[in-house]
Structures are given as C-alpha cells and as structure tokens.
Design a protein around this motif. Structure first.
Motif, PDB file in Angstrom:
ATOM      1  N   ALA A 281       7.918  50.153 -13.248  1.00  0.00           N
ATOM      2  CA  ALA A 281       8.855  49.065 -13.531  1.00  0.00           C
ATOM      3  C   ALA A 281       8.160  47.998 -14.353  1.00  0.00           C
ATOM      4  O   ALA A 281       6.940  47.815 -14.267  1.00  0.00           O
ATOM      5  CB  ALA A 281       9.395  48.467 -12.230  1.00  0.00           C
ATOM      6  N   LEU A 282       8.964  47.294 -15.147  1.00  0.00           N
ATOM      7  CA  LEU A 282       8.477  46.185 -15.967  1.00  0.00           C
ATOM      8  C   LEU A 282       9.343  44.960 -15.722  1.00  0.00           C
ATOM      9  O   LEU A 282      10.558  45.068 -15.552  1.00  0.00           O
ATOM     10  CB  LEU A 282       8.552  46.510 -17.462  1.00  0.00           C
ATOM     11  CG  LEU A 282       8.059  47.854 -17.982  1.00  0.00           C
ATOM     12  CD1 LEU A 282       8.323  47.957 -19.486  1.00  0.00           C
ATOM     13  CD2 LEU A 282       6.582  48.034 -17.675  1.00  0.00           C
ATOM     14  N   THR A 283       8.712  43.806 -15.720  1.00  0.00           N
ATOM     15  CA  THR A 283       9.438  42.548 -15.840  1.00  0.00           C
ATOM     16  C   THR A 283       8.968  41.916 -17.141  1.00  0.00           C
ATOM     17  O   THR A 283       7.774  41.647 -17.312  1.00  0.00           O
ATOM     18  CB  THR A 283       9.165  41.613 -14.651  1.00  0.00           C
ATOM     19  OG1 THR A 283       9.501  42.292 -13.439  1.00  0.00           O
ATOM     20  CG2 THR A 283      10.011  40.349 -14.752  1.00  0.00           C
ATOM     21  N   LEU A 284       9.893  41.747 -18.072  1.00  0.00           N
ATOM     22  CA  LEU A 284       9.586  41.190 -19.387  1.00  0.00           C
ATOM     23  C   LEU A 284      10.070  39.745 -19.436  1.00  0.00           C
ATOM     24  O   LEU A 284      11.138  39.431 -18.913  1.00  0.00           O
ATOM     25  CB  LEU A 284      10.287  41.994 -20.479  1.00  0.00           C
ATOM     26  CG  LEU A 284      10.163  43.518 -20.417  1.00  0.00           C
ATOM     27  CD1 LEU A 284      11.022  44.160 -21.508  1.00  0.00           C
ATOM     28  CD2 LEU A 284       8.714  43.945 -20.552  1.00  0.00           C
ATOM     29  N   PHE A 285       9.303  38.871 -20.077  1.00  0.00           N
ATOM     30  CA  PHE A 285       9.747  37.476 -20.168  1.00  0.00           C
ATOM     31  C   PHE A 285       9.139  36.804 -21.391  1.00  0.00           C
ATOM     32  O   PHE A 285       8.096  37.228 -21.921  1.00  0.00           O
ATOM     33  CB  PHE A 285       9.421  36.691 -18.896  1.00  0.00           C
ATOM     34  CG  PHE A 285       8.084  37.003 -18.278  1.00  0.00           C
ATOM     35  CD1 PHE A 285       6.910  36.423 -18.757  1.00  0.00           C
ATOM     36  CD2 PHE A 285       7.998  37.883 -17.214  1.00  0.00           C
ATOM     37  CE1 PHE A 285       5.684  36.708 -18.182  1.00  0.00           C
ATOM     38  CE2 PHE A 285       6.776  38.184 -16.627  1.00  0.00           C
ATOM     39  CZ  PHE A 285       5.615  37.595 -17.116  1.00  0.00           C
ATOM     40  N   LYS A 286       9.806  35.754 -21.826  1.00  0.00           N
ATOM     41  CA  LYS A 286       9.338  35.000 -22.984  1.00  0.00           C
ATOM     42  C   LYS A 286       7.978  34.376 -22.670  1.00  0.00           C
ATOM     43  O   LYS A 286       7.713  33.980 -21.525  1.00  0.00           O
ATOM     44  CB  LYS A 286      10.365  33.941 -23.358  1.00  0.00           C
ATOM     45  CG  LYS A 286      11.672  34.518 -23.882  1.00  0.00           C
ATOM     46  CD  LYS A 286      12.681  33.430 -24.225  1.00  0.00           C
ATOM     47  CE  LYS A 286      13.954  34.038 -24.808  1.00  0.00           C
ATOM     48  NZ  LYS A 286      14.985  33.008 -25.103  1.00  0.00           N
ATOM     49  N   PRO A 287       7.093  34.280 -23.666  1.00  0.00           N
ATOM     50  CA  PRO A 287       5.720  33.827 -23.410  1.00  0.00           C
ATOM     51  C   PRO A 287       5.618  32.479 -22.720  1.00  0.00           C
ATOM     52  O   PRO A 287       4.732  32.268 -21.887  1.00  0.00           O
ATOM     53  CB  PRO A 287       5.102  33.780 -24.816  1.00  0.00           C
ATOM     54  CG  PRO A 287       5.903  34.738 -25.612  1.00  0.00           C
ATOM     55  CD  PRO A 287       7.297  34.666 -25.073  1.00  0.00           C
ATOM     56  N   GLU A 288       6.529  31.562 -23.035  1.00  0.00           N
ATOM     57  CA  GLU A 288       6.443  30.227 -22.438  1.00  0.00           C
ATOM     58  C   GLU A 288       6.737  30.226 -20.939  1.00  0.00           C
ATOM     59  O   GLU A 288       6.469  29.239 -20.241  1.00  0.00           O
ATOM     60  CB  GLU A 288       7.385  29.264 -23.159  1.00  0.00           C
ATOM     61  CG  GLU A 288       8.855  29.624 -23.103  1.00  0.00           C
ATOM     62  CD  GLU A 288       9.330  30.489 -24.255  1.00  0.00           C
ATOM     63  OE1 GLU A 288      10.552  30.457 -24.568  1.00  0.00           O
ATOM     64  OE2 GLU A 288       8.475  31.203 -24.845  1.00  0.00           O
ATOM     65  N   LEU A 289       7.293  31.325 -20.448  1.00  0.00           N
ATOM     66  CA  LEU A 289       7.571  31.429 -19.015  1.00  0.00           C
ATOM     67  C   LEU A 289       6.391  32.003 -18.236  1.00  0.00           C
ATOM     68  O   LEU A 289       6.438  32.069 -16.999  1.00  0.00           O
ATOM     69  CB  LEU A 289       8.803  32.317 -18.781  1.00  0.00           C
ATOM     70  CG  LEU A 289      10.088  31.914 -19.489  1.00  0.00           C
ATOM     71  CD1 LEU A 289      11.216  32.878 -19.135  1.00  0.00           C
ATOM     72  CD2 LEU A 289      10.481  30.482 -19.142  1.00  0.00           C
ATOM     73  N   ASP A 290       5.350  32.417 -18.911  1.00  0.00           N
ATOM     74  CA  ASP A 290       4.232  33.086 -18.260  1.00  0.00           C
ATOM     75  C   ASP A 290       3.302  32.053 -17.613  1.00  0.00           C
ATOM     76  O   ASP A 290       2.202  31.777 -18.101  1.00  0.00           O
ATOM     77  CB  ASP A 290       3.466  33.942 -19.266  1.00  0.00           C
ATOM     78  CG  ASP A 290       2.478  34.884 -18.598  1.00  0.00           C
ATOM     79  OD1 ASP A 290       2.523  35.003 -17.351  1.00  0.00           O
ATOM     80  OD2 ASP A 290       1.665  35.498 -19.307  1.00  0.00           O
ATOM     81  N   ILE A 291       3.768  31.493 -16.491  1.00  0.00           N
ATOM     82  CA  ILE A 291       3.002  30.451 -15.804  1.00  0.00           C
ATOM     83  C   ILE A 291       2.401  30.971 -14.489  1.00  0.00           C
ATOM     84  O   ILE A 291       1.995  30.188 -13.628  1.00  0.00           O
ATOM     85  CB  ILE A 291       3.874  29.213 -15.534  1.00  0.00           C
ATOM     86  CG1 ILE A 291       5.044  29.549 -14.600  1.00  0.00           C
ATOM     87  CG2 ILE A 291       4.387  28.619 -16.854  1.00  0.00           C
ATOM     88  CD1 ILE A 291       5.815  28.327 -14.123  1.00  0.00           C
ATOM     89  N   TRP A 292       2.348  32.290 -14.348  1.00  0.00           N
ATOM     90  CA  TRP A 292       1.736  32.866 -13.152  1.00  0.00           C
ATOM     91  C   TRP A 292       0.263  32.477 -13.048  1.00  0.00           C
ATOM     92  O   TRP A 292      -0.459  32.435 -14.044  1.00  0.00           O
ATOM     93  CB  TRP A 292       1.797  34.388 -13.207  1.00  0.00           C
ATOM     94  CG  TRP A 292       3.139  35.036 -13.113  1.00  0.00           C
ATOM     95  CD1 TRP A 292       3.764  35.765 -14.095  1.00  0.00           C
ATOM     96  CD2 TRP A 292       4.015  35.075 -11.975  1.00  0.00           C
ATOM     97  NE1 TRP A 292       4.966  36.239 -13.641  1.00  0.00           N
ATOM     98  CE2 TRP A 292       5.149  35.838 -12.344  1.00  0.00           C
ATOM     99  CE3 TRP A 292       3.947  34.533 -10.693  1.00  0.00           C
ATOM    100  CZ2 TRP A 292       6.204  36.076 -11.473  1.00  0.00           C
ATOM    101  CZ3 TRP A 292       5.010  34.768  -9.819  1.00  0.00           C
ATOM    102  CH2 TRP A 292       6.112  35.521 -10.210  1.00  0.00           C
ATOM    103  N   GLU A 293      -0.199  32.254 -11.826  1.00  0.00           N
ATOM    104  CA  GLU A 293      -1.629  32.176 -11.549  1.00  0.00           C
ATOM    105  C   GLU A 293      -2.134  33.603 -11.300  1.00  0.00           C
ATOM    106  O   GLU A 293      -1.393  34.451 -10.784  1.00  0.00           O
ATOM    107  CB  GLU A 293      -1.888  31.322 -10.305  1.00  0.00           C
ATOM    108  CG  GLU A 293      -1.480  29.859 -10.450  1.00  0.00           C
ATOM    109  CD  GLU A 293      -2.377  29.090 -11.401  1.00  0.00           C
ATOM    110  OE1 GLU A 293      -3.537  29.521 -11.599  1.00  0.00           O
ATOM    111  OE2 GLU A 293      -1.917  28.083 -11.959  1.00  0.00           O
TER     112      GLU A 293
END
Length: 422
Positions: A281-293
């Motif tokens: 499975a993949l979760t794709l998202f716009k780069p500005e949303l990539d705020i995961w630690e």
C-alpha cells in the motif's frame, strides 16, 4: 457444470465463522492463471472478481512471475521494514518516471503498511496532524477499510457495527446523486461549513472514492469531483482520494481522479499496486504535507520487497507506453454494450447499470436477485460478487488483461444467469 462435493471440513472446523467469499464459492481452489481459476478437481472458472481488484494483471502474470522468481532465486531481501533496498529503489524510480512525472504529480511516497486500510489510517492521521483538527468528512455508502479509523468514515451499517465501540470524528455527507438530483451539489455541506451554529466541527479533510465499489459501483461525475476539490480549497480542508480499488488503471487512467482534472492533497493506493496480489500500500501526499517525524508512523511489514519487484515490473510492462488505458476503455465499452442489452432484455423497474473502464455494476430493485444471479453464474463457471448496502448490485471486476474472447464469454454467461433468475 457438474461438481463433486468438496471436502470443506477443515475450513469449517478450524477457521473462523467470519470467512465470507468461500461461502459464495464453495469449492477448494488449487491454481490460477490469467483470468481463470481452477478448483482441486480441475474445474475452471472465469474470474470477474480479480481478487477484489487486487489482480488487475491477472493471476500469476508470467512477466511479473519471472521478475519475482529471479529476485527470490538470487536471495534478494524479502523483509526490510523501511530500510533502503535495491528493490525499493527500483520501484520508486519506476513509479516516479512512469506514473508521477508524466502526470506532473509532485507526491511524496509513504509505505504505511501492507493493506489498504493501513493507507487510509495514515492519510487520516496525517491530515489531522497537518490541520490540527479531528473531524473528517466522508460520504454516504463509502467504504474505506475495516480498522477503526477507516470504519469511522465508512457508511455500511453492518461493517460499522463490528467495531464494537462508538466511531467518532467522522461526518457523512451525500455522495453524488444520493438525492437523485433534487438538491444542488454540496448545498447542505457548504451551509454547515458557513453556519457557526451548525454544530459541524471544522473538518481537517474530506475523503472520497471517485467510484464507490463496495457501496454499489456509484460513479461520481467529473464535475462533482471538481466542485468538491474547489469546496475543499475554499474552506481549508484537505482532499483525500481513496484510490485503493479504483486506482492502478481500473477506470482507464492510472488514477481514477485523472478524468476530473483534479490533484488531491492525499491519495491512498493498494490492491493492484504490487501487480501480483502481494500485500502493498501507498499513501501519497503533496510535499508540503510531509511533516512526519522519523518513526512517527511505522509498521513491521511496510517494506514488502517482493511486492516492490512485481510492482516495478507491472509499471514498466503495462504503463510505459500508454496502451493499457486505451485497452481498458475499449473493453469497458464492450461491457457497457452487453449490460445495456441485458437491461433491455429484462426491463424490470429499478434495473440499472453503471460503471467506467473495467468496473461495472448491474443493480436490481429486488435485493435478493443479485445474490441469486451471482450464485447461478458460479454454477455456470463465472465468479462475480455483489455489492451495495443491500447487496443489490452484481459487480464486475475482470482483469485489465482479460482477452476479448474471455470477456465476451463471461458477459454471455452473466446474461444467461440473469435470464435464468428473472
């Protein structure tokens, strides 16, 4: 077809009562190739189910099988969590160059775990983290998975009841044509958003399927999806498209939202992304949303390297030249023609058909009829499932690689099953 009574005792004795598909198809399957499955007695079945959409390229696709066997023979890494591996690198490079870059989609790729509901849980979690809000809006008759977060945005009452606890922080809104065109699109939704007294907590995101597969093959119009994307942008909500069953070419284009010309903030992908039926499975998202630690969302089986191998092979084999989309749309027209003829032959009130690409539904006013037709189709050697809130829809999901002769054969069998049950 004459069947001997299979020995199902071990399943009935040892396996949980929760099993379902095996009750509709009470044989013991032994092998499968392309669009056909065979039971242990050698009887063949034409497969219009395709692993609930996980086998878009058919069973044991020979190109993908060769890639997988070669990787295993050389002792390629099988389990790697989120470690960097050659198999993951090859998949990411193929996915970017063949799928994302040509469509000008800037998405970051997250491997959230091996199943579709893992992808949905990650999407909901990320949306709440980004927006700092809890509420998620979903739609009537939606299905997004069987874990608690996914169930909270699923509409089916039977599946929701299985949670055993309150399912909160989700609000349903009418899907396209839910009110039969009597109300302008999003009138109720937007009024709630604008009214300080409505009681609707401002949502972090909206999650939607462009075609609701489990909900009854309900097809959202492109203009409805564009209006939804606009609504989300104006009211500071993220748009999540659940493309788990309808992605990977099921509707024609690789992503089902392409026809509408929208770019969702987050997209969930699973089922046929591995190409071979392997969990991925993949979760794709716009780069500005990539705020995961680092490590904030993880899972032991989020790096399924054999699935990376077959997934990369599927992309390079079927999506590098643009022919798969054309073929799927062409074969979808064949299905459309056959279903139109079936409905014309059996003009009962409430009988309808709908779909796009190679996902179609045949709906009956009598909710028991779809089940009887599916049962008769099985006896005739065709595997189809039912869907919809009352299981009133016969659902067709043939492999995208099905041959024209196999497609015609299956559709003629379906027509016979309808004829014999009505």
């Amino acid at each position: 077809m004459t069947l001997t009574q299979p020995d199902l005792s071990v399943f009935e004795t040892l396996e949980s009562e929760v099993r379902s598909y095996c009750r509709s198809w009470p044989v013991v399957f032994d092998r499968a190739q392309g669009s056909r499955m065979f039971d242990e007695d050698g009887h063949g079945y034409l497969d219009f189910f395709a692993g609930a959409g996980s086998l878009n390229y058919g069973h044991n696709n020979p190109v993908l099988k060769r890639a997988l066997l070669g990787y295993l023979e050389r002792d390629g890494v099988t389990h790697g969590l989120d470690m960097s591996t050659t198999a993951k690198r090859a998949f990411l490079e193929s996915f970017h160059s063949i799928v994302l870059h040509p469509r000008d989609l800037p998405y970051k790729v997250m491997f959230p775990g091996p199943t579709g509901t893992n992808a949905v849980e990650a999407a909901l979690k990320l949306a709440r983290k980004v927006k700092g809000r809890e509420s998620i809006v979903s739609f009537t008759n939606a299905f997004h998975g069987m874990t608690l977060g996914s169930l909270a945005v699923t509409g089916n009452a039977f599946k929701r009841a299985g949670a055993g606890i309150p399912l909160v922080h989700g609000t349903p809104m009418p899907f396209d044509n839910y009110l039969n065109g009597r109300t302008p699109d999003f009138l109720w939704f937007e009024r709630l958003l604008e009214d300080q007294g409505s009681g609707l907590n401002r949502p972090a995101a909206v999650i939607v399927e462009t075609i609701q597969g489990e909900g009854g093959v309900n097809v959202a119009r492109a203009e409805w999806l564009r209006a939804l994307a606009d609504l989300c942008e104006r009211h500071d909500m993220l748009l999540i498209v659940d493309d788990i069953q309808m992605g990977c070419g099921r509707t024609g284009a690789f992503f089902s939202f392409e026809e509408a010309g929208i770019v969702p903030d987050i997209v969930t992908v699973s089922k046929s992304i591995s190409g071979y039926g392997l969990p991925m499975a993949l979760t794709l998202f716009k780069p500005e949303l990539d705020i995961w630690e680092p490590g904030e969302h993880n899972g032991t089986f989020r790096g399924n390297n054999p699935a990376f191998v077959t997934g990369a092979a599927a992309l390079s084999t079927y999506w590098a030249d643009g022919q798969m989309e054309k073929q799927t749309l062409s074969r979808g027209e064949v299905v459309h023609s056959h279903l139109r003829a079936i409905v014309a032959e059996h003009p009962h009130p409430g009988t309808k058909y709908r779909g796009r690409g190679l996902v179609w539904g045949l709906e009956f006013a009598d909710p028991t009829l779809a089940g009887r037709i599916a049962k008769r189709a099985f006896a005739l050697g065709l595997l189809v499932e039912t869907s919809g809130p009352r299981d009133e829809v016969v659902k067709l999901l043939p492999a995208l690689t099905i041959t024209p002769d196999e497609l015609d054969d299956g559709l003629r069998t379906l027509a016979r099953a309808v004829r014999e049950c009505t």
